[in-house]
Enzyme design. Sequence first.
Site, mmCIF file in Angstrom:
data_model
loop_
_atom_site.group_PDB
_atom_site.id
_atom_site.type_symbol
_atom_site.label_atom_id
_atom_site.label_comp_id
_atom_site.label_asym_id
_atom_site.label_seq_id
_atom_site.Cartn_x
_atom_site.Cartn_y
_atom_site.Cartn_z
ATOM 1 N N GLY A 1 0.773 -1.240 0.000
ATOM 2 C CA GLY A 1 0.000 0.000 0.000
ATOM 3 C C GLY A 1 0.803 1.289 0.000
ATOM 4 N N SER A 2 1.990 1.261 -0.617
ATOM 5 C CA SER A 2 2.747 2.524 -0.634
ATOM 6 C C SER A 2 2.092 3.546 -1.566
ATOM 7 C CB SER A 2 4.221 2.285 -1.006
ATOM 8 O OG SER A 2 4.336 1.874 -2.338
ATOM 9 N N ASN A 3 1.451 3.070 -2.639
ATOM 10 C CA ASN A 3 0.712 4.018 -3.489
ATOM 11 C C ASN A 3 -0.513 4.565 -2.767
ATOM 12 O OD1 ASN A 3 1.769 4.429 -6.343
ATOM 13 N ND2 ASN A 3 2.023 2.219 -6.088
ATOM 14 N N MET B 1 -4.246 -7.072 -6.933
ATOM 15 C CA MET B 1 -3.682 -8.115 -7.788
ATOM 16 C C MET B 1 -4.747 -8.985 -8.475
ATOM 17 S SD MET B 1 -0.537 -7.455 -7.613
ATOM 18 C CE MET B 1 0.264 -8.892 -8.290
ATOM 19 N N ARG B 2 -5.846 -8.368 -8.885
ATOM 20 C CA ARG B 2 -6.896 -9.136 -9.572
ATOM 21 C C ARG B 2 -7.389 -8.392 -10.800
ATOM 22 N NH1 ARG B 2 -8.899 -13.344 -6.895
ATOM 23 N NH2 ARG B 2 -8.113 -13.499 -4.782
ATOM 24 N N LEU B 3 -7.848 -9.176 -11.781
ATOM 25 C CA LEU B 3 -8.523 -8.568 -12.920
ATOM 26 C C LEU B 3 -9.895 -8.085 -12.456
ATOM 27 C CD1 LEU B 3 -7.873 -11.025 -15.883
ATOM 28 C CD2 LEU B 3 -6.975 -8.707 -15.567
ATOM 29 N N ASN C 1 -5.870 2.389 -12.645
ATOM 30 C CA ASN C 1 -4.843 1.472 -12.141
ATOM 31 C C ASN C 1 -3.471 2.088 -12.382
ATOM 32 O OD1 ASN C 1 -3.669 -1.013 -11.219
ATOM 33 N ND2 ASN C 1 -3.285 -1.579 -13.352
ATOM 34 N N HIS D 1 0.623 0.897 -13.044
ATOM 35 C CA HIS D 1 1.434 -0.270 -13.425
ATOM 36 C C HIS D 1 2.889 0.170 -13.615
ATOM 37 C CE1 HIS D 1 2.281 -4.193 -15.078
ATOM 38 N NE2 HIS D 1 2.942 -3.583 -16.055
#
Length: 200
Positions: free
Chosen positions: A18-20, A96-98, A113, A115
């Site tokens: 959770g750094s973002n 970490m899920r679609l 999102n 990336h």
Amino acid sequence: MTKKDSQLQLGVLVSGQGSNLQAIINACEKKEIPAEVVVVISDQPDAQALTRAQDHHIPALTVERENFPNREAFEKEILRHLQHYRIDLVCLAGYMRLVGKTLLDPYPDRIMNIHPSLLPAFPGLDAQRQALEAKAKVTGCTVHFVDEQCDHGPIILQTKVEVLKNDTVETLSARILKEEHLLYPKAIGLIAKNMLDKKR
Ligand code: GRF
């Protein structure tokens, strides 16, 4: 104008450290962006991101995939929470899920999102390792709107990061992450201002 009208209500989906999320919370608290994190939802009960949310008195919930018979039921539960908190914009931050139609349909161009590559290059897991293995000279990070494909959808902002001769996955990931922490709040700020203008 009430506080609710002048700030975008953010829901952040997480799976890990959770750094973002922290960078987004900080930018909101410092009023660098007209937004507020009102709920954090994790699919992992032990995610450090949940503790970060609690430290800022933000409701932190866990919705585990294994407790639901299929993805639709799992996402319906997440949607129920997002709607309860009247979320305007959903931010995936190390989630970490679609994401499927159950969440995408109610939030058209309102799920973002981040990336760690310059998409469309190196989507999926281990983007930093992919960049090193491809001997890329430059990589970076991308904030984009989410669609049903992995790390895919309209790009909002990108930052380049040079790949250095002696970079390892760790050193490169750390430099990219630093840029992510600047880029994500900036992208949310752009979308927030635009969405607020439309609301008025
Ligand atoms: C970041 O590199 C992000 O780009 C990727 O997963 C990582 C999450 O890191 N999607 P954190 O949980 O925000 O620290």
